[in-house]
Scaffold this active site. Sequence first.
Site, short mmCIF file in Angstrom:
data_model
loop_
_atom_site.label_atom_id
_atom_site.label_comp_id
_atom_site.label_asym_id
_atom_site.label_seq_id
_atom_site.Cartn_x
_atom_site.Cartn_y
_atom_site.Cartn_z
N LYS A 212 55.23 39.88 40.13
CA LYS A 212 55.94 40.73 40.15
C LYS A 212 57.10 40.89 41.35
O LYS A 212 56.64 40.48 42.62
CB LYS A 212 55.59 42.35 39.94
CG LYS A 212 54.79 42.95 41.02
CD LYS A 212 55.34 43.45 42.10
CE LYS A 212 54.50 44.20 43.00
NZ LYS A 212 54.82 44.50 44.35
N MET B 159 47.89 36.03 48.75
CA MET B 159 47.19 37.44 49.05
C MET B 159 48.13 38.13 50.03
O MET B 159 48.68 37.20 51.15
CB MET B 159 45.81 37.22 49.70
CG MET B 159 44.89 36.78 48.46
SD MET B 159 43.32 36.45 48.85
CE MET B 159 42.52 37.96 49.29
N GLY B 160 48.62 39.30 49.91
CA GLY B 160 49.21 39.95 50.89
C GLY B 160 50.72 39.73 50.90
O GLY B 160 51.36 39.69 51.67
N ILE C 291 53.62 40.49 45.95
CA ILE C 291 53.95 40.00 44.46
C ILE C 291 53.11 40.37 43.73
O ILE C 291 53.00 39.97 42.43
CB ILE C 291 54.76 38.60 44.13
CG1 ILE C 291 53.45 37.46 44.95
CG2 ILE C 291 55.89 38.49 44.93
CD1 ILE C 291 53.89 36.25 44.69
N GLY C 292 52.14 41.20 43.96
CA GLY C 292 51.17 41.67 42.91
C GLY C 292 49.99 41.00 42.49
O GLY C 292 49.29 41.41 41.44
N GLY C 293 49.49 40.03 43.26
CA GLY C 293 48.41 39.08 42.69
C GLY C 293 47.19 39.84 42.56
O GLY C 293 46.56 39.56 41.17
N GLY C 294 46.82 40.63 43.16
CA GLY C 294 45.33 41.30 42.99
C GLY C 294 45.66 42.31 41.87
O GLY C 294 44.72 42.35 41.26
N SER C 295 46.45 43.04 41.85
CA SER C 295 46.94 44.18 41.03
C SER C 295 46.96 43.36 39.32
O SER C 295 46.48 44.08 38.48
CB SER C 295 48.04 45.05 41.17
OG SER C 295 47.84 45.59 42.48
N ASP D 101 49.67 49.57 41.71
CA ASP D 101 50.50 48.68 41.09
C ASP D 101 50.11 48.38 39.56
O ASP D 101 50.54 47.51 38.78
CB ASP D 101 50.79 47.59 42.03
CG ASP D 101 51.96 47.68 43.02
OD1 ASP D 101 52.57 48.77 43.07
OD2 ASP D 101 52.48 46.87 43.78
#
Length: 287
Positions: free
Chosen positions: A12, A96-97, A100-104, A137
């Site tokens: 995102k 990561m970090g 752009i919402g990778g983990g979420s 998120d």
Amino acid sequence: MPTPLTLPAPAKLNLMLHVLGRREDGYHELQTLFQFLDHGDELTFARREDGQIRLLSDLPGVDHESNLIVRAARLLQQQGDDVPGADITLVKRLPMGGGIGGGSSDAATTLLGLNRLWNLGLDLDRLAQLGLSLGADVPVFVRGHAAFAEGVGERLQPVELPEPWYLVAVPQVSVSTAEIFSDPELTRNTPPITVRSLLAGGGHNDCQPVVEKRYPQVRNALSLLNKFVPARMTGTGACVFGSFPNEGEADKVRRQLPATLPSFVARGSNVSMLHRMLEKLEQEGDA
């Protein structure tokens, strides 16, 4: 045994991010505008009958049990009796970090994917509620529509936005969201904006000056991209982006960026590719 289910976990962009104030619980009151990208991670879920949750892909520096994918799966497992387990494979493309919402997004895809694989039948409201306990998120990825978000990001109002092509540059740093929101220099008194005035072209990112000061790599990437197109940072960084009317123009600029600054081009989308995939599966199942 059901066929393994492979689903995308889209990126995102925060097209703006205003910090209105700090709440008594330490969180910040925000206004932000989310849009998805047709680019992301990919997760495959295979059902297990012994109740075990196993993430078969290691992420450097992330403990198995604290990974958001595993936490999402275990949380969902608690929503029924005798819920089976799953083997989960992750193809990681989002940094990561990066903001752009990778983990979420991975967590949201896990909730929706296992809800389908396990036939739990939970609706989006319940899944979004579960997602919020994993991160602010996560609900926007669960709901899968571009949105104007308020509160800590959990109050979502769907919006229809233009769907340009984006060039996203990925500075090679991992920005800590907690670090940025605890910085004393962060602006915390931006006046609220209405969604109507925002869609007419208002909005900025209050976190960007703080990140630029702390992370020269982000400042340099913005400076570089600004030579071609108005550039902004997404979320608390580190990724920066500019929009283009078509893929060709975005790719032309991407080819001019130095090799030391990884980047990708992706279409903006108001409906996430996860939800488009799930809808297609539903239609195929009904056919």
